[in-house]
Scaffold this motif. Structure first.
Motif, short mmCIF file in Angstrom:
data_model
loop_
_atom_site.label_atom_id
_atom_site.label_comp_id
_atom_site.label_asym_id
_atom_site.label_seq_id
_atom_site.Cartn_x
_atom_site.Cartn_y
_atom_site.Cartn_z
N ASP A 118 0.81 -1.22 0.00
CA ASP A 118 0.00 0.00 0.00
C ASP A 118 0.84 1.27 0.00
OD1 ASP A 118 0.88 -0.48 2.61
OD2 ASP A 118 -1.01 0.13 3.54
N ALA A 119 2.00 1.26 0.67
CA ALA A 119 2.87 2.45 0.66
C ALA A 119 3.46 2.67 -0.73
CB ALA A 119 3.97 2.32 1.70
N ASP A 120 3.87 1.59 -1.40
CA ASP A 120 4.35 1.71 -2.78
C ASP A 120 3.25 2.30 -3.66
OD1 ASP A 120 6.73 0.53 -2.03
OD2 ASP A 120 6.28 -1.42 -2.94
N ALA A 121 2.03 1.79 -3.51
CA ALA A 121 0.92 2.27 -4.33
C ALA A 121 0.63 3.74 -4.05
CB ALA A 121 -0.33 1.42 -4.07
N PHE A 122 0.68 4.12 -2.78
CA PHE A 122 0.44 5.52 -2.42
C PHE A 122 1.45 6.45 -3.09
CE2 PHE A 122 2.19 8.83 0.40
CZ PHE A 122 1.16 9.76 0.29
N VAL A 123 2.73 6.13 -2.96
CA VAL A 123 3.76 7.02 -3.50
C VAL A 123 3.71 7.03 -5.03
CG1 VAL A 123 6.23 7.52 -3.58
CG2 VAL A 123 5.20 6.72 -1.46
N LEU A 124 3.48 5.88 -5.66
CA LEU A 124 3.32 5.85 -7.11
C LEU A 124 2.13 6.70 -7.54
CD1 LEU A 124 4.80 4.41 -9.49
CD2 LEU A 124 5.45 3.52 -7.26
N GLY A 125 1.03 6.62 -6.79
CA GLY A 125 -0.14 7.42 -7.12
C GLY A 125 0.13 8.90 -7.03
N TRP A 127 3.08 10.27 -7.37
CA TRP A 127 4.02 10.59 -8.44
C TRP A 127 3.31 10.66 -9.79
CZ3 TRP A 127 5.35 7.26 -12.57
CH2 TRP A 127 6.41 7.73 -13.39
N TRP A 128 2.35 9.78 -10.00
CA TRP A 128 1.64 9.69 -11.28
C TRP A 128 0.61 10.79 -11.44
CZ3 TRP A 128 -2.95 6.16 -12.57
CH2 TRP A 128 -3.07 5.97 -13.94
N ARG A 133 4.05 14.70 -8.93
CA ARG A 133 4.03 14.67 -10.39
C ARG A 133 5.07 15.64 -10.94
NH1 ARG A 133 -1.42 14.79 -14.22
NH2 ARG A 133 -0.35 14.24 -16.17
N GLY A 134 5.86 15.17 -11.90
CA GLY A 134 6.90 15.98 -12.50
C GLY A 134 8.26 15.85 -11.83
N HIS A 135 8.31 15.14 -10.69
CA HIS A 135 9.58 14.93 -9.99
C HIS A 135 10.21 13.60 -10.44
CE1 HIS A 135 9.38 18.14 -6.87
NE2 HIS A 135 8.07 18.05 -7.13
N ARG A 136 11.50 13.61 -10.68
CA ARG A 136 12.18 12.39 -11.09
C ARG A 136 12.57 11.52 -9.90
NH1 ARG A 136 17.10 12.89 -14.87
NH2 ARG A 136 16.71 10.64 -14.84
N CYS A 137 12.95 12.18 -8.77
CA CYS A 137 13.43 11.45 -7.61
C CYS A 137 12.52 11.77 -6.44
CB CYS A 137 14.87 11.85 -7.31
SG CYS A 137 15.68 10.83 -6.06
N VAL A 138 11.86 10.75 -5.91
CA VAL A 138 10.78 10.95 -4.95
C VAL A 138 10.96 10.01 -3.75
CG1 VAL A 138 8.27 10.82 -4.60
CG2 VAL A 138 9.20 11.54 -6.82
N GLY A 155 10.06 6.80 -11.72
CA GLY A 155 8.92 5.89 -11.65
C GLY A 155 9.26 4.48 -11.27
N ARG A 156 10.52 4.20 -10.99
CA ARG A 156 10.94 2.86 -10.57
C ARG A 156 11.03 2.79 -9.06
NH1 ARG A 156 13.47 -0.24 -14.73
NH2 ARG A 156 14.53 -1.45 -13.12
N ILE A 157 10.49 1.74 -8.49
CA ILE A 157 10.58 1.51 -7.05
C ILE A 157 11.96 0.94 -6.74
CG2 ILE A 157 9.65 0.23 -5.09
CD1 ILE A 157 6.97 0.14 -6.58
N LEU A 158 12.68 1.62 -5.85
CA LEU A 158 14.03 1.20 -5.51
C LEU A 158 14.03 0.46 -4.18
CD1 LEU A 158 15.97 4.45 -6.45
CD2 LEU A 158 15.45 2.47 -7.89
#
Length: 310
Positions: A118-125, A127-128, A133-138, A155-158
């Motif tokens: 859920d945390a991955d989904a939140f941050v991707l949402g 960012w998207w 939005r518009g940030h490369r490093c989040v 947009g890649r999860i590290l």
């Protein structure tokens, strides 16, 4: 299935007290018809009770798409769809439970069901389609029953690399020789307030209300808690160098009490920070996990490597 339904993903977002369902339109980066549906979930309930709540919520969706995405907290085997909960204060009944096998037959029109943190989904949402939005490093964190986190680049999860904690999970870190969540979490805030007042602690929402009304103990608990979080995050962000830190989760609803001590803790930990970082609450706190799960479940989410490295 109507032609436009090929751009829609059905999503369930599961928390310790609720489940939310929505149809996400990938093309518009929004909830279809602007609507979501919510049902109560008892995180201490049986597997059958939890499953029943998810199925009831899913039944509200009129769009019948083959793709379903489910966002929920860990520990969970997201590849296999099996719970790994133990000693986390919720969903103990799902330990070893094959949620994919139990849930899929009851999801309207489901042909594929993917599971996401859920945390991955939140941050991707965010960012998207939100604050990042518009940030490369989040970098992003969620504040609730615990501390969720996600680190993104392009947009890649590290999961590893400079400034990224083990598996990208801030909750694995320690503060004052204890797990971080012993200081930063819903239960920790309540426990700290009880120690400060000698009274039975109310929930965090009430502690926040008291802080705004001048309760020094309540204000002190927020200040100490989120200054501590900032001191833990500071070295990570100095190494990771994001241009934005997005904060979500239920406790972030008290952003007026969280933001200043968090910033102070970050500054104290890294007074010589290189470059500016935007520290912000979520722009879409309720919708971001739904949007992010849909993003992850589709080709729009390429690359979808769950273990991407720097």
């Amino acid at each position: 299935m109507s032609p436009d339904d090929t751009t829609v993903v059905s999503v369930l977002e599961v928390g310790g007290t609720h489940v939310t369902a929505a149809s996400v339109d990938i093309e518009t980066r929004s909830l279809r018809f602007g609507r979501s549906f919510r049902e109560v979930v008892d995180g201490d309930g049986s597997a059958e009770e939890i499953l029943s709540a998810l199925v009831r919520c899913a039944a509200h969706l009129s769009t019948r798409t083959g793709r379903w995405a489910v966002a929920l907290p860990g520990p969970f085997d997201y590849e296999r769809g099996i719970g790994r909960y133990e000693g986390v204060g919720k969903f103990d009944a799902l330990r070893g439970f094959d949620l994919r096998a139990a849930l899929t037959p009851s999801l309207p029109g489901a042909t594929t069901v993917s599971f996401w943190n859920d945390a991955d989904a939140f941050v991707l949402g965010e960012w998207w389609a939100g604050a990042a939005r518009g940030h490369r490093c989040v970098a992003g964190i969620t504040l609730g029953t615990g501390v969720g986190s996600c680190f993104l680049r392009d947009g890649r999860i590290l999961r590893q690399g400079p400034g990224v904690p083990p598996e990208g999970r801030v909750h694995t870190l320690r503060y004052a020789d204890k797990p971080l969540e012993e200081t930063v979490s819903r239960r920790a805030l309540r426990r700290a307030y009880a120690r400060a007042t000698g009274a039975s602690p109310p929930d965090v929402r009430e502690i926040a209300r008291r802080a705004r009304q001048g309760d020094r103990a309540a204000a002190g608990v927020f200040a100490e808690t989120f200054s501590a979080l900032g001191s833990v995050l500071g070295p990570l962000l100095a190494a990771f160098e994001p241009t934005v830190l997005v904060v979500g989760g239920g406790i972030a609803g008290a952003w007026d009490l969280v933001a200043e001590p968090l910033r102070a803790g970050l500054t104290e930990a890294d007074p010589a920070r290189n470059g500016p970082i935007d520290i912000t609450s979520a722009h879409q706190p309720a919708q971001a996990p739904l949007l992010g799960a849909a993003y992850l479940a589709t080709a729009c989410g390429e690359p979808l490597d769950r273990t991407a490295q720097l």
